[in-house]
Enzyme design. Structure first.
Site, PDB file in Angstrom:
ATOM      1  N   LYS A 176       0.854  -1.195   0.000  1.00 33.49           N
ATOM      2  CA  LYS A 176       0.000   0.000   0.000  1.00 33.49           C
ATOM      3  C   LYS A 176       0.888   1.243   0.000  1.00 33.49           C
ATOM      4  O   LYS A 176       1.840   1.322   0.780  1.00 33.49           O
ATOM      5  CB  LYS A 176      -0.915  -0.001   1.231  1.00 33.49           C
ATOM      6  CG  LYS A 176      -2.022  -1.059   1.162  1.00 33.49           C
ATOM      7  CD  LYS A 176      -2.916  -0.971   2.384  1.00 33.49           C
ATOM      8  CE  LYS A 176      -3.857  -2.155   2.467  1.00 33.49           C
ATOM      9  NZ  LYS A 176      -5.084  -2.008   1.705  1.00 33.49           N
ATOM     10  N   ASP A 229      -5.481 -13.555  11.347  1.00 34.06           N
ATOM     11  CA  ASP A 229      -5.808 -12.985  10.034  1.00 34.06           C
ATOM     12  C   ASP A 229      -5.194 -11.591   9.829  1.00 34.06           C
ATOM     13  O   ASP A 229      -4.822 -11.245   8.710  1.00 34.06           O
ATOM     14  CB  ASP A 229      -7.341 -12.908   9.906  1.00 34.06           C
ATOM     15  CG  ASP A 229      -7.786 -12.466   8.521  1.00 34.06           C
ATOM     16  OD1 ASP A 229      -7.353 -13.091   7.539  1.00 34.06           O
ATOM     17  OD2 ASP A 229      -8.563 -11.495   8.423  1.00 34.06           O
ATOM     18  N   HIS A 234      -0.474  -8.089   8.975  1.00 29.86           N
ATOM     19  CA  HIS A 234      -0.615  -6.679   8.572  1.00 29.86           C
ATOM     20  C   HIS A 234      -0.323  -5.704   9.713  1.00 29.86           C
ATOM     21  O   HIS A 234       0.427  -4.742   9.550  1.00 29.86           O
ATOM     22  CB  HIS A 234      -2.026  -6.407   8.049  1.00 29.86           C
ATOM     23  CG  HIS A 234      -2.478  -7.339   6.971  1.00 29.86           C
ATOM     24  ND1 HIS A 234      -1.629  -7.843   6.014  1.00 29.86           N
ATOM     25  CD2 HIS A 234      -3.694  -7.871   6.688  1.00 29.86           C
ATOM     26  CE1 HIS A 234      -2.309  -8.630   5.194  1.00 29.86           C
ATOM     27  NE2 HIS A 234      -3.559  -8.669   5.581  1.00 29.86           N
TER      28      HIS A 234
HETATM   29  C1  BG6 Z   1      -6.730  -9.827   4.325  1.00 29.86           C
HETATM   30  C2  BG6 Z   1      -7.569 -10.474   5.383  1.00 29.86           C
HETATM   31  O1  BG6 Z   1      -5.404 -10.252   4.422  1.00 29.86           O
HETATM   32  O2  BG6 Z   1      -6.791  -8.413   4.477  1.00 29.86           O
HETATM   33  C3  BG6 Z   1      -9.000  -9.980   5.303  1.00 29.86           C
HETATM   34  O3  BG6 Z   1      -7.547 -11.890   5.217  1.00 29.86           O
HETATM   35  C4  BG6 Z   1      -9.037  -8.469   5.342  1.00 29.86           C
HETATM   36  O4  BG6 Z   1      -9.781 -10.518   6.374  1.00 29.86           O
HETATM   37  C5  BG6 Z   1      -8.079  -7.870   4.331  1.00 29.86           C
HETATM   38  O5  BG6 Z   1     -10.367  -8.071   5.047  1.00 29.86           O
HETATM   39  C6  BG6 Z   1      -7.990  -6.356   4.508  1.00 29.86           C
HETATM   40  O6  BG6 Z   1      -7.273  -5.804   3.428  1.00 29.86           O
HETATM   41  P1  BG6 Z   1      -7.567  -4.331   2.900  1.00 29.86           P
HETATM   42  O7  BG6 Z   1      -6.543  -4.136   1.837  1.00 29.86           O
HETATM   43  O8  BG6 Z   1      -8.975  -4.346   2.384  1.00 29.86           O
HETATM   44  O9  BG6 Z   1      -7.403  -3.423   4.081  1.00 29.86           O
END
Ligand code: BG6
Length: 477
Positions: A176, A229, A234
């Site tokens: 991102k 998850d 993240h």
């Molecule tokens: C994914 C998760 O890795 O990231 C999901 O498995 C989540 O549960 C998603 O919704 C969120 O990504 P973004 O880019 O929409 O913030």
């Protein structure tokens, strides 16, 4: 700048990720002139179909998941790059044909957009059929294991056929734009870094709030929960970019060494410092238990936690993390709250408030710095806090508004051979080593997650986690 001519094989090319992200992302890069027209994108999956069937399927996916229409002048040209091989990941079918299609001299990349249980089979066949060599790259998706032991086993399996410099573990948050911007803000300005420590920063809040629930992917999600998850990957990456020491160079191993040091310095999280939540049904929307199709589920769709980093820079500055599904708004941000000025010279006009720097990751990417100024007017020296607000769209014009999707950037980095924005094997294992005890302690117990209303800011207990420390979460909106 165009990348080198490449052959990219996408295993799992008929799956959801390929349709939603990988193929549309490749089209965008083609449209931008970054993909040489001689390159080849080869779909590989179990389904029997022809090159033309795959082209038609890809065109449908691109039109469904992007604003591109089928009349787009470059779409047909892009589809010409595509081919398809039906492949048996656990047998011999299709591998020779795949080998025949790979062109010598082009960069070879293999995207494993498949269940992790197939990683070993595919890696082994790529090697035994002589399709991959020492220059080939493989791309693997999350989840990379579900604990440290399984991540380690996966790393060991891949290591039998590929060196670490060939393995690209994707965490799409690192692709991102605004996440990368964290490094630019910190290390390309003189303004922030001298204050970036426990002496001047009171606390940090990292929020990734989503409005979607888990309907449609409940069977995966229910075995994961928010910690596996979102937090292990993240959120951990965001935390690392905020907390790490300056790397000596913007170079893959220099950056990843510094992130690893942060992960290793994380203190274990005490049960009192973590709140789990599960969204409940409201009048119109289903609740988590229905979405997960598991009425007994104790899996969290929300988690908030207080994290401490045990090193010189951050001793005494807590990091509060929260993420959840079905919350009031979709918003991801990092808020750095500085300490209050040590002394106020303005006796009768209020105490200066702490400065705050908010980095908005999505939507409306930008930065907001709250500073104290004098309220205009003749009424004496009254202080007021105002925002220095900057959205990338305003500051950078169309380029700021039109941010490429994370996958676009990351796939191009694979072709360029740049691993900076990918996770190294030891980093992933260290992240699991920190989350494993948190998950085990919960799984061994009997407590249920705190219920919260769909469309709310999460469970009340999460508010108490902050109030206890005389702090408050920023509003989710
Ligand atoms: C994914 C998760 O890795 O990231 C999901 O498995 C989540 O549960 C998603 O919704 C969120 O990504 P973004 O880019 O929409 O913030």
């Amino acid at each position: 700048i165009p990348v080198d001519d490449f052959d990219l094989v996408i295993f799992g090319a008929t799956g959801d990720l390929a349709h939603r992200k990988i193929l549309p992302g490749l089209f965008r890069r083609f449209e931008a002139g970054q993909i040489p027209p001689t390159s080849r994108i080869i779909g590989a999956a179990r389904t029997e179909q022809s090159d033309d069937d795959f082209r038609a399927e890809t065109a449908r996916a691109i039109c469904e998941y992007t604003s591109v229409r089928k009349e787009h002048p470059q779409l047909a040209e892009f589809l010409g790059l595509l081919g398809y091989v039906s492949i048996d990941a656990k047998g011999d079918g299709g591998w020779q044909e795949l080998k025949d299609r790979m062109r010598p001299g082009a960069v070879h990349a293999f995207y494993f957009s498949v269940a992790p249980s197939l990683f070993g089979d595919i890696a082994e066949r790529l090697a035994s059929h002589g399709i991959a060599d020492n220059d080939s790259r493989i791309v693997v998706e999350k989840p990379f294991g579900r604990d440290r032991a399984s991540a380690r086993a996966l790393n060991a399996t891949l290591a039998q056929h590929f060196d670490e410099h060939q393995i690209y573990r994707i965490d799409h948050y690192l692709g991102k734009e605004t996440v990368q911007n964290l490094m630019a803000v910190r290390f390309a300005n003189v303004l922030f870094e001298p204050l970036w420590n426990a002496q001047f920063i009171d606390h940090v809040q990292i929020t990734v709030a989503e409005t979607v629930g888990v309907a449609g992917r409940g069977s995966y999600y229910d075995k994961s929960g928010a910690i596996r998850d979102m937090v292990q990957n993240h959120m951990m990456q965001l935390l690392c970019l905020i907390a790490m020491e300056p790397p000596y160079h913007f170079d893959p191993d220099a950056v990843r060494d510094e992130k690893l040091k942060v992960i290793r310095a994380l203190e274990p999280v005490a049960p009192a410092d973590i709140v789990r939540g599960q969204y409940q049904a409201d009048g119109t929307d289903s609740g988590y238990l229905e979405d997960a199709e598991n009425p007994e589920s104790r899996t969290e769709s929300y988690v908030a936690m207080k994290v401490r980093i045990s090193n010189w820079r951050w001793q005494g500055t807590p990091f509060y993390l929260r993420t959840g599904k079905k919350l009031r708004a979709r918003t991801s941000e990092i808020a750095i709250t500085f300490k209050e000025p040590p002394h106020s010279i303005f006796d009768d006009s209020g105490v200066p408030k702490a400065n705050e720097l908010v980095i908005r990751l999505q939507p409306n990417e930008g930065m907001n710095m709250k500073v104290m100024i004098k309220e205009p007017g003749p009424g004496g020296m009254r202080l007021v806090q105002v925002p220095l607000d900057m959205s990338f769209a305003d500051a950078l014009g169309p380029d700021g508004a039109d941010m490429p999707d994370a996958y676009e950037r990351l796939i191009m980095d694979v072709i360029r051979g740049n691993q900076t924005l990918f996770m190294r094997g030891d980093e992933v294992e260290a992240a699991w080593a920190w989350t494993d005890p948190i998950i085990e302690a919960w799984e061994d117990g009997k407590r249920r997650p705190e219920p919260y209303d769909a469309g709310s800011s999460g469970p009340d207990e999460a508010l108490r986690l902050m109030h206890r420390d005389n702090r408050r979460w920023r509003e989710i909106r």
